[in-house]
Write an enzyme that holds these catalytic residues in place. Structure first.
Site, PDB file in Angstrom:
ATOM      1  CE1 TYR A   1      12.477   8.192   8.267  1.00 23.86           C
ATOM      2  CE2 TYR A   1      12.815   6.080   9.379  1.00 23.86           C
ATOM      3  CZ  TYR A   1      11.975   7.106   8.986  1.00 23.86           C
ATOM      4  OH  TYR A   1      10.639   7.062   9.316  1.00 23.86           O
TER       5      TYR A   1
ATOM      6  CB  SER B   1      10.589   6.034  12.837  1.00 19.86           C
ATOM      7  OG  SER B   1      10.747   4.714  12.356  1.00 19.86           O
TER       8      SER B   1
HETATM    9  P1  NAP Z   1       4.755   9.627   2.605  1.00 23.05           P
HETATM   10  O1  NAP Z   1       3.626   8.707   2.287  1.00 23.05           O
HETATM   11  O2  NAP Z   1       6.003   9.571   1.785  1.00 23.05           O
HETATM   12  O3  NAP Z   1       4.186  11.123   2.628  1.00 23.05           O
HETATM   13  C1  NAP Z   1       5.076  12.157   2.882  1.00 23.05           C
HETATM   14  C2  NAP Z   1       4.338  13.468   3.033  1.00 23.05           C
HETATM   15  O4  NAP Z   1       5.300  14.447   3.455  1.00 23.05           O
HETATM   16  C3  NAP Z   1       3.751  14.002   1.745  1.00 23.05           C
HETATM   17  O5  NAP Z   1       2.604  14.760   2.073  1.00 23.05           O
HETATM   18  C4  NAP Z   1       4.854  14.904   1.212  1.00 23.05           C
HETATM   19  O6  NAP Z   1       4.408  15.943   0.362  1.00 23.05           O
HETATM   20  C5  NAP Z   1       5.372  15.483   2.511  1.00 23.05           C
HETATM   21  N1  NAP Z   1       6.747  15.966   2.465  1.00 23.05           N
HETATM   22  C6  NAP Z   1       7.861  15.319   2.062  1.00 23.05           C
HETATM   23  N2  NAP Z   1       8.946  16.106   2.191  1.00 23.05           N
HETATM   24  C7  NAP Z   1       8.492  17.284   2.689  1.00 23.05           C
HETATM   25  C8  NAP Z   1       9.109  18.504   3.028  1.00 23.05           C
HETATM   26  N3  NAP Z   1      10.426  18.694   2.876  1.00 23.05           N
HETATM   27  N4  NAP Z   1       8.326  19.514   3.496  1.00 23.05           N
HETATM   28  C9  NAP Z   1       6.993  19.352   3.638  1.00 23.05           C
HETATM   29  N5  NAP Z   1       6.353  18.212   3.347  1.00 23.05           N
HETATM   30  C10 NAP Z   1       7.101  17.196   2.866  1.00 23.05           C
HETATM   31  O7  NAP Z   1       5.251   9.420   4.126  1.00 23.05           O
HETATM   32  P2  NAP Z   1       4.578   8.625   5.356  1.00 23.05           P
HETATM   33  O8  NAP Z   1       4.929   7.192   5.258  1.00 23.05           O
HETATM   34  O9  NAP Z   1       3.155   9.020   5.500  1.00 23.05           O
HETATM   35  O10 NAP Z   1       5.432   9.198   6.565  1.00 23.05           O
HETATM   36  C11 NAP Z   1       4.987  10.256   7.377  1.00 23.05           C
HETATM   37  C12 NAP Z   1       5.878  10.333   8.612  1.00 23.05           C
HETATM   38  O11 NAP Z   1       5.834   9.080   9.308  1.00 23.05           O
HETATM   39  C13 NAP Z   1       7.360  10.565   8.285  1.00 23.05           C
HETATM   40  O12 NAP Z   1       7.917  11.419   9.260  1.00 23.05           O
HETATM   41  C14 NAP Z   1       7.966   9.185   8.400  1.00 23.05           C
HETATM   42  O13 NAP Z   1       9.331   9.227   8.711  1.00 23.05           O
HETATM   43  C15 NAP Z   1       7.142   8.612   9.530  1.00 23.05           C
HETATM   44  N6  NAP Z   1       7.152   7.143   9.570  1.00 23.05           N
HETATM   45  C16 NAP Z   1       6.634   6.417   8.530  1.00 23.05           C
HETATM   46  C17 NAP Z   1       6.654   5.034   8.600  1.00 23.05           C
HETATM   47  C18 NAP Z   1       6.116   4.175   7.500  1.00 23.05           C
HETATM   48  O14 NAP Z   1       6.371   2.944   7.523  1.00 23.05           O
HETATM   49  N7  NAP Z   1       5.376   4.702   6.546  1.00 23.05           N
HETATM   50  C19 NAP Z   1       7.229   4.405   9.717  1.00 23.05           C
HETATM   51  C20 NAP Z   1       7.738   5.181  10.740  1.00 23.05           C
HETATM   52  C21 NAP Z   1       7.691   6.555  10.666  1.00 23.05           C
HETATM   53  P3  NAP Z   1       4.388  15.773  -1.269  1.00 23.05           P
HETATM   54  O15 NAP Z   1       3.184  14.932  -1.571  1.00 23.05           O
HETATM   55  O16 NAP Z   1       4.284  17.145  -1.794  1.00 23.05           O
HETATM   56  O17 NAP Z   1       5.664  15.082  -1.632  1.00 23.05           O
END
Ligand code: NAP
Length: 251
Positions: free
Chosen positions: A160, A146
């Site tokens: 985080y 991130s």
């Molecule tokens: P999200 O919409 O909250 O989706 C999270 C996904 O991860 C879901 O499939 C969830 O499964 C799964 N998950 C959560 N905890 C888990 C665990 N302990 N073991 C296995 N799977 C798990 O998240 P996102 O925004 O797509 O983020 C994805 C990645 O991008 C993360 O690493 C996040 O830090 C990074 N990121 C996101 C952003 C942003 O603005 N969105 C920015 C920078 C980086 P369930 O459906 O079963 O809960």
């Protein structure tokens, strides 16, 4: 894609950025293992969507922060695909907005266990399968970091940000460790992307509220992150390893 279809495991592949990566990987001809933690419905819906378009996907439940779950998840991938060509360490969590002087030990342990140890355990299992040192045929790993790793996220979630800083160091170190073993390891640093992660941290309006701090004036889409991930996994990125790629609208 020519030859036998490649296989990919995307942790946290059922929703948000992970789901966009799974969709695009399937479009590019990968057989896809969609990992999720608890929401089986979302994972099965995505698998059905990919399958309906002629792709090959299956859902695999597992908390990446649990070694038992990670071992079971890789066994399931072995049984289904036989080998693994690509891993995306995408599963990640945030917590509610807090200062460091308000953070409980339980919060810090959960953050590091899922975001850092989870990615390391999955990378360990992938290297055992991909490395030429272990009789594998090589592969590629992309870790989802991130821009928080560089910005630090003060007053919001420094824990985080620090977990993503660890992902950056891990990416650089592992990339050098396995560079002569047929494995490339890179990271993508998304900026603010429109997914449900913000609501899970108690800030459902975060993308709208923060878009003014992004030089491009908008949040990114999960698809914009997926495009870079799939490029890093592909042969087009054959000389890229240890790269930390910001996809953040200039932030
Ligand atoms: P999200 O919409 O909250 O989706 C999270 C996904 O991860 C879901 O499939 C969830 O499964 C799964 N998950 C959560 N905890 C888990 C665990 N302990 N073991 C296995 N799977 C798990 O998240 P996102 O925004 O797509 O983020 C994805 C990645 O991008 C993360 O690493 C996040 O830090 C990074 N990121 C996101 C952003 C942003 O603005 N969105 C920015 C920078 C980086 P369930 O459906 O079963 O809960």
């Amino acid at each position: 894609m020519s030859g036998a279809a490649k296989s990919i495991l995307v942790t946290g592949g059922s929703r948000g950025i992970g789901a966009a990566i799974c969709r695009l990987a399937a479009e590019r001809g990968y057989r896809v293992a969609v990992n999720y933690a608890s929401n089986a419905g979302a994972a099965e819906e995505l698998v059905a969507e990919i399958t309906a378009k002629g792709g090959d996907a299956f859902a695999v439940k597992g908390d990446v922060g649990s070694e038992t779950d990670v071992l079971a998840m890789f066994s399931a991938v072995d049984s289904r695909f036989g080998s693994l060509d690509a891993l995306v360490n995408n599963a990640g969590i945030v917590d509610v907005k807090a200062r460091v002087d308000e953070m409980a030990l339980s919060r810090l342990e959960r953050m590091m266990r899922v975001n850092v140890i989870g990615s390391m355990l999955c990378a360990r299992e992938a290297v055992k399968r991909m490395s030429t040192r272990h009789g594998g045929k090589g592969g590629a790993i992309v870790n989802i970091s991130s821009v928080a790793a560089v910005l630090g996220s003060p007053g919001e979630y420094v824990d985080y940000a620090a977990s993503k800083g660890a992902i950056d160091s891990f990416t650089v170190g592992l990339s050098k460790e396995v560079a002569l073993e047929g494995i490339r390891v890179n990271a993508v640093r998304p900026g603010i992307v429109d997914t449900e992660i913000h609501a899970s941290g108690g800030q459902p309006d975060r993308v709208e509220r923060m878009k003014g701090v992004v030089p491009m004036g908008r949040g990114g889409t999960a698809e914009e992150i997926a495009n870079t991930v799939l490029w890093l996994l592909s042969n087009e990125a054959s000389y890229a390893t240890g790269a930390l790629v910001n996809i953040s609208g200039g932030r």
